[in-house]
Design a protein around this motif. Structure first.
Motif, PDB file in Angstrom:
ATOM      1  N   CYS A  56      11.971  -1.329   1.712  1.00 13.16           N
ATOM      2  CA  CYS A  56      11.095  -2.518   1.755  1.00 13.16           C
ATOM      3  C   CYS A  56      11.594  -3.588   2.715  1.00 13.16           C
ATOM      4  CB  CYS A  56      10.952  -3.136   0.372  1.00 13.16           C
ATOM      5  SG  CYS A  56      10.860  -1.956  -0.965  1.00 13.16           S
ATOM      6  N   CYS A  59      10.183  -4.734   6.192  1.00 11.78           N
ATOM      7  CA  CYS A  59       8.982  -5.568   6.351  1.00 11.78           C
ATOM      8  C   CYS A  59       8.987  -6.819   5.471  1.00 11.78           C
ATOM      9  CB  CYS A  59       7.727  -4.771   6.014  1.00 11.78           C
ATOM     10  SG  CYS A  59       7.462  -3.336   7.051  1.00 11.78           S
ATOM     11  N   HIS A  60       9.631  -6.738   4.294  1.00 15.82           N
ATOM     12  CA  HIS A  60       9.555  -7.851   3.328  1.00 15.82           C
ATOM     13  C   HIS A  60      10.870  -8.611   3.218  1.00 15.82           C
ATOM     14  CE1 HIS A  60       5.696  -6.803   1.412  1.00 15.82           C
ATOM     15  NE2 HIS A  60       6.037  -5.551   1.613  1.00 15.82           N
ATOM     16  N   TYR A 145       1.987  -3.996 -12.537  1.00 19.16           N
ATOM     17  CA  TYR A 145       1.124  -3.957 -11.341  1.00 19.16           C
ATOM     18  C   TYR A 145       1.924  -3.463 -10.135  1.00 19.16           C
ATOM     19  CZ  TYR A 145      -1.211  -5.465  -7.115  1.00 19.16           C
ATOM     20  OH  TYR A 145      -1.753  -5.477  -5.855  1.00 19.16           O
ATOM     21  N   MET A 179      -0.685  -2.384   3.782  1.00 15.40           N
ATOM     22  CA  MET A 179       0.686  -1.842   3.727  1.00 15.40           C
ATOM     23  C   MET A 179       0.607  -0.310   3.698  1.00 15.40           C
ATOM     24  SD  MET A 179       3.740  -2.347   0.962  1.00 15.40           S
ATOM     25  CE  MET A 179       2.897  -2.113  -0.589  1.00 15.40           C
TER      26      MET A 179
HETATM   27  C1  HEC Z   1       5.872  -1.088   7.163  1.00 13.42           C
HETATM   28  C2  HEC Z   1       5.995  -2.358   6.517  1.00 13.42           C
HETATM   29  C3  HEC Z   1       6.076  -2.393   4.994  1.00 13.42           C
HETATM   30  C4  HEC Z   1       6.986  -1.762   4.172  1.00 13.42           C
HETATM   31  C5  HEC Z   1       8.101  -0.800   4.562  1.00 13.42           C
HETATM   32  C6  HEC Z   1       6.704  -2.215   2.832  1.00 13.42           C
HETATM   33  N1  HEC Z   1       5.637  -3.099   2.852  1.00 13.42           N
HETATM   34 FE1  HEC Z   1       4.817  -4.044   1.247  1.00 13.42          FE
HETATM   35  N2  HEC Z   1       3.415  -4.919   2.445  1.00 13.42           N
HETATM   36  C7  HEC Z   1       3.342  -4.764   3.820  1.00 13.42           C
HETATM   37  C8  HEC Z   1       2.192  -5.494   4.297  1.00 13.42           C
HETATM   38  C9  HEC Z   1       1.744  -5.589   5.753  1.00 13.42           C
HETATM   39  C10 HEC Z   1       1.591  -6.100   3.171  1.00 13.42           C
HETATM   40  C11 HEC Z   1       0.318  -6.978   3.136  1.00 13.42           C
HETATM   41  C12 HEC Z   1      -0.835  -6.096   2.723  1.00 13.42           C
HETATM   42  C13 HEC Z   1      -2.189  -6.733   2.784  1.00 13.42           C
HETATM   43  O1  HEC Z   1      -2.274  -7.965   2.868  1.00 13.42           O
HETATM   44  O2  HEC Z   1      -3.193  -5.978   2.745  1.00 13.42           O
HETATM   45  C14 HEC Z   1       2.389  -5.714   2.021  1.00 13.42           C
HETATM   46  C15 HEC Z   1       2.123  -6.118   0.725  1.00 13.42           C
HETATM   47  C16 HEC Z   1       2.946  -5.841  -0.355  1.00 13.42           C
HETATM   48  C17 HEC Z   1       2.746  -6.362  -1.682  1.00 13.42           C
HETATM   49  C18 HEC Z   1       1.657  -7.318  -2.131  1.00 13.42           C
HETATM   50  C19 HEC Z   1       0.466  -6.596  -2.678  1.00 13.42           C
HETATM   51  C20 HEC Z   1      -0.559  -7.552  -3.241  1.00 13.42           C
HETATM   52  O3  HEC Z   1      -0.963  -7.391  -4.396  1.00 13.42           O
HETATM   53  O4  HEC Z   1      -0.926  -8.501  -2.518  1.00 13.42           O
HETATM   54  C21 HEC Z   1       3.770  -5.889  -2.462  1.00 13.42           C
HETATM   55  C22 HEC Z   1       4.009  -6.154  -3.936  1.00 13.42           C
HETATM   56  C23 HEC Z   1       4.595  -5.045  -1.621  1.00 13.42           C
HETATM   57  N3  HEC Z   1       4.066  -5.040  -0.344  1.00 13.42           N
HETATM   58  C24 HEC Z   1       5.727  -4.395  -2.056  1.00 13.42           C
HETATM   59  C25 HEC Z   1       6.487  -3.548  -1.265  1.00 13.42           C
HETATM   60  C26 HEC Z   1       7.655  -2.820  -1.753  1.00 13.42           C
HETATM   61  C27 HEC Z   1       8.225  -2.911  -3.159  1.00 13.42           C
HETATM   62  C28 HEC Z   1       8.111  -2.083  -0.712  1.00 13.42           C
HETATM   63  C29 HEC Z   1       9.273  -1.115  -0.711  1.00 13.42           C
HETATM   64  C30 HEC Z   1       9.212  -0.023  -1.644  1.00 13.42           C
HETATM   65  C31 HEC Z   1       7.250  -2.363   0.442  1.00 13.42           C
HETATM   66  N4  HEC Z   1       6.278  -3.259   0.069  1.00 13.42           N
HETATM   67  C32 HEC Z   1       7.413  -1.831   1.710  1.00 13.42           C
HETATM   68  C33 HEC Z   1       4.208  -4.037   4.615  1.00 13.42           C
HETATM   69  C34 HEC Z   1       5.237  -3.232   4.150  1.00 13.42           C
END
Ligand code: HEC
Length: 254
Positions: A56, A59-60, A145, A179
């Motif tokens: 994660c 990106c986060h 969630y 994502m």
């Molecule tokens: C390649 C980049 C990337 C990776 C790696 C990634 N994410 Fe994300 N994530 C995003 C993006 C971009 C968004 C925004 C999505 C949207 O607005 O539609 C997001 C949104 C989310 C959200 C918010 C969803 C919501 O209800 O608004 C959560 C929770 C989340 N990610 C958790 C994780 C977790 C936990 C991991 C690791 C297991 C992870 N992400 C890995 C890019 C990534």
């Protein structure tokens, strides 16, 4: 009596409309931290940290947590120092007014993958990957969630047109999320030998992020139980004291 009934119904009405949940109900997990006696599972927290760091964190961000907070996960000072030094922190300005880079220290907060929000959006097709420090508090359904979202990437229904840069997720509101699926299984090799299935990684990283959102949860619950026990003991003592104090008065009345 009728008036009372009307008032009761009126009071319950807003409750009913607030409790309407999301369209698709997610999975319900029996978390170790649920309930008044719930505690975080340290091995799961450590595995969750590994999933966050290796998957994660590209990106986060997790900007409200400092490396030194990892002592809650059971790490000692030198382990935390070694972990923090894997990351590069931009510090400064120095005496020449320049920013400079140095290895992370326990007091630093988790390093963010992007320097600012615009850079994060630019790298993710315009969508902003939110900071995960408080994510289990920031979404209805909390930990359940988050877990559901991570295992919710399924084949889209035939008649659904999924635009490029969006992905179908059964549990995301509107079902199309920007994502890409982050977990496929075996994305990490767990140090403790646990098999890294999608469900295992999703539940470990969720436990870790639930801790990040409320590191003081165990202390809060302990304090609550101590306070309730104290109040119960006080209630019994007060009752006995009252009996004792009024005993003579009652006898006289007879
Ligand atoms: C390649 C980049 C990337 C990776 C790696 C990634 N994410 Fe994300 N994530 C995003 C993006 C971009 C968004 C925004 C999505 C949207 O607005 O539609 C997001 C949104 C989310 C959200 C918010 C969803 C919501 O209800 O608004 C959560 C929770 C989340 N990610 C958790 C994780 C977790 C936990 C991991 C690791 C297991 C992870 N992400 C890995 C890019 C990534």
């Amino acid at each position: 009596m009728h008036k009372l009934l009307v008032i009761l119904v009126l009071c319950l009405f807003p409750l009913a409309s607030f409790s309407a949940g999301p369209a698709v109900k997610g999975e319900t997990v029996d978390w170790s931290f649920n309930g008044p006696f719930g505690k975080f599972n340290k091995s799961s927290l450590q595995r969750g940290l590994q999933v966050y760091t290796e998957v994660c964190s590209s990106c986060h961000s997790l900007k409200y947590i400092a490396y030194r907070n990892l002592s809650d996960l059971g790490y000692n000072k030198s382990e935390i120092k070694a972990f923090a030094s894997n990351f590069t922190v931009t510090d400064g300005p120095n005496d020449d007014g320049e920013m400079f880079e140095r290895p992370g220290m326990p007091a630093d907060h988790f390093v963010s993958p992007y320097p600012n929000m615009n850079a994060a959006r630019a790298a993710n097709g315009g969508a902003y990957p939110p900071d995960l420090s408080l994510i289990t508090k920031a979404r209805g359904g909390g930990a359940d969630y988050l877990y559901s979202l991570l295992i919710g990437y399924k084949k889209p229904p035939e008649n659904l047109d999924v635009r490029e840069g969006l992905y179908y997720n059964k549990y995301y509101s509107g079902n199309l999320i920007a994502m890409p699926q982050p977990l496929y299984g075996d994305d990490v090799t767990y140090a403790d030998g646990t098999k890294a299935s999608i469900e295992q990684m999703a539940s470990d990283v969720t436990e870790f992020l639930a801790w990040a959102a409320e590191p003081e949860m165990e202390v809060r619950k302990r304090t609550g139980i101590a306070a309730i026990t104290f109040l119960l003991i006080m209630a019994v003592l007060s009752y006995l004291a009252k009996q004792q104090i009024w005993a003579n008065v009652k006898k006289k009345q007879i």
